[in-house]
Design a protein around this motif. Structure first.
Motif, mmCIF file in Angstrom:
data_model
loop_
_atom_site.group_PDB
_atom_site.id
_atom_site.type_symbol
_atom_site.label_atom_id
_atom_site.label_comp_id
_atom_site.label_asym_id
_atom_site.label_seq_id
_atom_site.Cartn_x
_atom_site.Cartn_y
_atom_site.Cartn_z
ATOM 1 N N ALA A 1 28.702 -5.037 12.250
ATOM 2 C CA ALA A 1 28.038 -4.947 13.127
ATOM 3 C C ALA A 1 27.390 -5.716 13.312
ATOM 4 O O ALA A 1 26.131 -5.899 14.148
ATOM 5 N N GLY A 2 27.329 -7.200 12.235
ATOM 6 C CA GLY A 2 25.834 -8.150 12.546
ATOM 7 C C GLY A 2 25.142 -8.238 11.603
ATOM 8 O O GLY A 2 23.600 -8.391 12.670
ATOM 9 N N THR B 1 40.961 -7.490 13.796
ATOM 10 C CA THR B 1 39.920 -8.212 14.590
ATOM 11 C C THR B 1 40.716 -9.938 14.933
ATOM 12 O O THR B 1 40.251 -10.467 15.704
ATOM 13 N N ARG B 2 40.818 -9.826 13.679
ATOM 14 C CA ARG B 2 41.880 -11.440 13.527
ATOM 15 C C ARG B 2 42.894 -11.915 14.082
ATOM 16 O O ARG B 2 42.552 -12.845 15.265
ATOM 17 N N THR B 3 43.351 -10.482 14.319
ATOM 18 C CA THR B 3 45.052 -10.236 15.955
ATOM 19 C C THR B 3 44.263 -10.486 16.775
ATOM 20 O O THR B 3 44.450 -11.309 17.980
ATOM 21 N N THR C 1 37.726 -5.667 24.294
ATOM 22 C CA THR C 1 38.033 -4.257 22.677
ATOM 23 C C THR C 1 37.147 -5.444 21.120
ATOM 24 O O THR C 1 36.582 -4.661 20.367
ATOM 25 N N LEU C 2 37.738 -6.101 21.350
ATOM 26 C CA LEU C 2 36.935 -6.958 19.966
ATOM 27 C C LEU C 2 35.230 -6.532 19.651
ATOM 28 O O LEU C 2 34.606 -6.845 19.738
ATOM 29 N N ILE C 3 34.573 -6.723 21.488
ATOM 30 C CA ILE C 3 33.130 -7.049 21.499
ATOM 31 C C ILE C 3 33.168 -5.274 21.753
ATOM 32 O O ILE C 3 32.021 -4.702 20.969
ATOM 33 N N LEU C 4 33.811 -4.282 21.736
ATOM 34 C CA LEU C 4 33.573 -3.134 21.405
ATOM 35 C C LEU C 4 33.319 -2.367 20.527
ATOM 36 O O LEU C 4 32.626 -1.500 19.836
ATOM 37 N N GLY C 5 33.982 -2.741 19.390
ATOM 38 C CA GLY C 5 34.435 -2.861 17.531
ATOM 39 C C GLY C 5 33.484 -3.681 18.100
ATOM 40 O O GLY C 5 32.565 -2.268 16.494
ATOM 41 N N ARG C 6 32.793 -4.266 17.451
ATOM 42 C CA ARG C 6 31.326 -4.970 16.648
ATOM 43 C C ARG C 6 30.035 -4.169 17.325
ATOM 44 O O ARG C 6 29.722 -3.479 16.822
ATOM 45 N N LEU C 7 30.113 -3.483 19.281
ATOM 46 C CA LEU C 7 28.958 -2.533 19.235
ATOM 47 C C LEU C 7 29.291 -1.040 18.587
ATOM 48 O O LEU C 7 28.559 -0.470 18.171
#
Lengths: 111, 230
Positions: A57-58, B85-87, B145-151
């Motif tokens: 999540a940073g 995430t890496r993929t 998807t990467l941004i969503l995963g982070r959020l």
């Protein structure tokens, strides 16, 4: 305290434990147990996936270093983590004030 | 450390059992196991300091860490998210680059495609356009998807996120694969000689296919990491 009751608050507890300091995994666990007077009874292994989640999540970052011949991963809050912790603290104060107003001040509290 | 020690020492036995249940990037698994061993050693030293005998201290540390199956499941979910995430990062970067490199190479080595003699049918133009867009769209979806995963990192269950990532990765690679296959079949249908008119471009196509297959294998492993019961 039961593990299930703690799980929902684990992220906030970890953020609070890392507030203003950099700690490795076991030091975080010890700080959590000391901070709660030993009342937090969570399988210690569940702390590491939670730290990974916070890292995703940073909210925390980690670094590897070698201390006393052993590789150690230490964690610290990021600015986003600090903001998340402040938000968690505000939400918790609001929650406890509301619940205490009912549970702590109701007529059953005086019985 | 010898096999005999691994069998008798509770900490080494626990770490070995945990490691046997985990699937993901080798480095990530190694890091998790190193951290676990460290934590267990710290805990056993703390128990030694409180007066427990060594064997008892190590056993107590393992018990406090949690049942290996339960912990392995939580670790595996994080490993699966990390692999996904890496993929997705690979997909977001490689797919548009690969498409641009192929098109640039074609312009450089072959020049603009010569006309088919007559205007290609509408279905061919549709396939060509769709194939041109697929890499960009797949890359964009991977990025979103990467941004969503982070959020959603703290709001969404890790296993669900891992499955979402694997699903997106597989769909993205599948779409690119289908696009490439479609344009080859369509071109072969109209003018098969065009497929082999330039050796360097045939080599470039082979490289493209190798990269797509490699990305497909990564995406399949994502799914395997996300669905395994540790």
């Amino acid at each position: 305290m039961k593990p299930d009751a703690l799980r929902g608050h684990l992220d906030a507890l970890l953020l609070a434990t890392l507030d203003g300091r950099q700690l490795h995994g076991y030091a975080i666990i010890e700080a959590l147990q000391q901070g709660s007077g030993g009342a937090l009874d969570l399988p210690t292994g569940t702390v590491y996936p939670a730290l990974r989640r916070l890292e995703r999540a940073g909210h925390v970052v980690s670094d590897w270093s070698t201390v006393g011949g052993r590789k150690r991963r230490t964690y610290r809050l990021t600015q986003a983590g600090q903001r998340a912790l402040n938000a968690e603290r505000s939400a918790w104060r609001e929650f406890t004030t509301v619940i205490d107003g009912v549970l702590g001040g109701g007529k059953w509290a005086q019985q | 450390m010898g096999a005999a020690v691994r069998e008798t020492d509770p900490i080494e036995r626990y770490v070995a059992e945990l490691g046997a249940r985990l699937q993901g990037s080798r480095k990530q698994v190694r890091d998790l196991l190193t951290e676990t061993r460290d934590s267990l050693t710290d805990a056993s030293e703390a128990h030694l300091g409180r007066g427990l005998a060594e064997e008892e201290a190590r056993q107590r540390a393992v018990e406090e860490f949690g049942p290996v199956r339960e912990i392995a499941n939580e670790y595996q979910a994080e490993l699966a998210v990390a692999y996904g995430t890496r993929t997705l990062i690979w997909l977001a970067i490689v797919l548009p680059l690969m498409h641009m490199a192929w098109e640039y190479g074609r312009l450089l080595l072959v020049g603009p495609w010569q006309d088919f003699g007559s205007m290609p049918p509408a279905w061919y133009l549709f396939i060509a356009k769709a194939n041109d867009l697929t890499s960009g769209i797949a890359s964009g979806v991977a990025l979103v998807t990467l941004i969503l995963g982070r959020l959603l990192a703290r709001r969404c269950d890790a296993k669900l996120l891992a499955r979402l990532g694997a699903g997106v990765a597989l769909t993205a690679v599948g779409a690119v694969l289908l696009g490439n296959l479609s344009i080859i079949v369509a071109t072969a249908h109209l003018d098969v000689a065009r497929l082999v008119q330039s050796l360097p471009m045939s080599v470039a196509s082979l490289v493209t296919w190798t990269v797509i297959v490699r990305l497909g294998l990564l995406a399949r492993r994502c799914l395997s990491c996300a669905t395994i019961v540790a």
